[in-house]
Design a protein around this motif. Structure first.
Motif, PDB file in Angstrom:
ATOM      1  N   THR A  34       0.838  -1.188   0.000  1.00  0.00           N
ATOM      2  CA  THR A  34       0.000   0.000   0.000  1.00  0.00           C
ATOM      3  C   THR A  34       0.877   1.244   0.000  1.00  0.00           C
ATOM      4  N   ARG A  35       0.255   2.383  -0.264  1.00  0.00           N
ATOM      5  CA  ARG A  35       0.945   3.669  -0.274  1.00  0.00           C
ATOM      6  C   ARG A  35      -0.031   4.725   0.228  1.00  0.00           C
ATOM      7  N   TRP A  36       0.479   5.680   1.037  1.00  0.00           N
ATOM      8  CA  TRP A  36      -0.358   6.776   1.492  1.00  0.00           C
ATOM      9  C   TRP A  36       0.504   8.006   1.716  1.00  0.00           C
ATOM     10  N   VAL A  37      -0.151   9.127   1.972  1.00  0.00           N
ATOM     11  CA  VAL A  37       0.532  10.395   2.216  1.00  0.00           C
ATOM     12  C   VAL A  37       0.166  10.871   3.617  1.00  0.00           C
ATOM     13  N   GLU A  38       1.177  11.321   4.364  1.00  0.00           N
ATOM     14  CA  GLU A  38       0.963  11.842   5.715  1.00  0.00           C
ATOM     15  C   GLU A  38       1.426  13.294   5.775  1.00  0.00           C
ATOM     16  N   THR A  39       0.808  14.067   6.658  1.00  0.00           N
ATOM     17  CA  THR A  39       1.271  15.419   6.930  1.00  0.00           C
ATOM     18  C   THR A  39       2.174  15.390   8.149  1.00  0.00           C
ATOM     19  N   ALA A  40       2.797  16.514   8.429  1.00  0.00           N
ATOM     20  CA  ALA A  40       3.710  16.607   9.571  1.00  0.00           C
ATOM     21  C   ALA A  40       2.952  16.401  10.884  1.00  0.00           C
ATOM     22  N   ASP A  41       3.684  16.011  11.918  1.00  0.00           N
ATOM     23  CA  ASP A  41       3.113  15.817  13.261  1.00  0.00           C
ATOM     24  C   ASP A  41       2.895  17.193  13.906  1.00  0.00           C
ATOM     25  N   TRP A  42       1.761  17.823  13.620  1.00  0.00           N
ATOM     26  CA  TRP A  42       1.519  19.186  14.096  1.00  0.00           C
ATOM     27  C   TRP A  42       1.561  19.278  15.622  1.00  0.00           C
ATOM     28  N   TRP A  43       1.147  18.221  16.316  1.00  0.00           N
ATOM     29  CA  TRP A  43       1.083  18.245  17.780  1.00  0.00           C
ATOM     30  C   TRP A  43       2.470  18.248  18.421  1.00  0.00           C
ATOM     31  N   ASN A  44       3.521  17.997  17.615  1.00  0.00           N
ATOM     32  CA  ASN A  44       4.883  17.981  18.139  1.00  0.00           C
ATOM     33  C   ASN A  44       5.740  19.066  17.484  1.00  0.00           C
ATOM     34  N   SER A  45       5.101  20.024  16.835  1.00  0.00           N
ATOM     35  CA  SER A  45       5.833  21.081  16.146  1.00  0.00           C
ATOM     36  C   SER A  45       6.427  22.069  17.147  1.00  0.00           C
ATOM     37  N   PRO A  46       7.470  22.801  16.747  1.00  0.00           N
ATOM     38  CA  PRO A  46       8.045  23.807  17.649  1.00  0.00           C
ATOM     39  C   PRO A  46       7.021  24.852  18.092  1.00  0.00           C
ATOM     40  N   GLN A  47       6.116  25.250  17.180  1.00  0.00           N
ATOM     41  CA  GLN A  47       5.118  26.246  17.541  1.00  0.00           C
ATOM     42  C   GLN A  47       4.208  25.756  18.665  1.00  0.00           C
ATOM     43  N   VAL A  48       3.800  24.502  18.609  1.00  0.00           N
ATOM     44  CA  VAL A  48       2.932  23.937  19.650  1.00  0.00           C
ATOM     45  C   VAL A  48       3.722  23.770  20.947  1.00  0.00           C
ATOM     46  N   ARG A  49       4.991  23.361  20.855  1.00  0.00           N
ATOM     47  CA  ARG A  49       5.807  23.224  22.072  1.00  0.00           C
ATOM     48  C   ARG A  49       5.982  24.573  22.765  1.00  0.00           C
ATOM     49  N   ILE A  50       6.158  25.640  22.006  1.00  0.00           N
ATOM     50  CA  ILE A  50       6.271  26.979  22.588  1.00  0.00           C
ATOM     51  C   ILE A  50       4.958  27.363  23.258  1.00  0.00           C
ATOM     52  N   ALA A  51       3.836  27.087  22.609  1.00  0.00           N
ATOM     53  CA  ALA A  51       2.524  27.405  23.189  1.00  0.00           C
ATOM     54  C   ALA A  51       2.297  26.651  24.495  1.00  0.00           C
TER      55      ALA A  51
END
Length: 101
Positions: A34-51
């Motif tokens: 199989t093949r699929w496309v994923e987006t970045a892990d937004w919940w672990n992004s630097p912006q969320v860590r700063i928040a």
């Protein structure tokens, strides 16, 4: 499945992996499950860590960035046993993310 996140070299045909080199061993892809496309892990992004009040060193993560994931069956050249692997590709960089061999 074991998690590896190892950089690999992949030869592909029209974007589909055909062979890859991992830990100095050459693997032949016999089937793409199989093949699929994923987006970045937004919940672990630097912006969320700063928040959340954590310190982030780099704000360069692209939250809209996507990576292709390929689940393949492959075996080492010259060996009969096969394994199942998840290969990812983002911006032309390939990674072996998971594997059962």
């Amino acid at each position: 499945m074991r998690r590896y996140d190892d950089a690999i070299e992949v030869r592909h045909l029209d974007g589909e992996p055909v062979t890859f080199t991992w830990r100095r061993r050459h693997w032949l892809v016999t089937e793409v499950e199989t093949r699929w496309v994923e987006t970045a892990d937004w919940w672990n992004s630097p912006q969320v860590r700063i928040a959340r009040g954590s310190v982030a060193e780099d704000l360069g993560d692209d939250l809209l960035g996507e990576r292709e994931v390929w689940r393949v069956i492959a075996h080492p050249v010259g060996v009969e046993y096969a394994g199942v692997f998840e290969l990812t590709c983002r911006d032309g960089q390939w990674t072996l993310r998971r594997g059962v061999d």
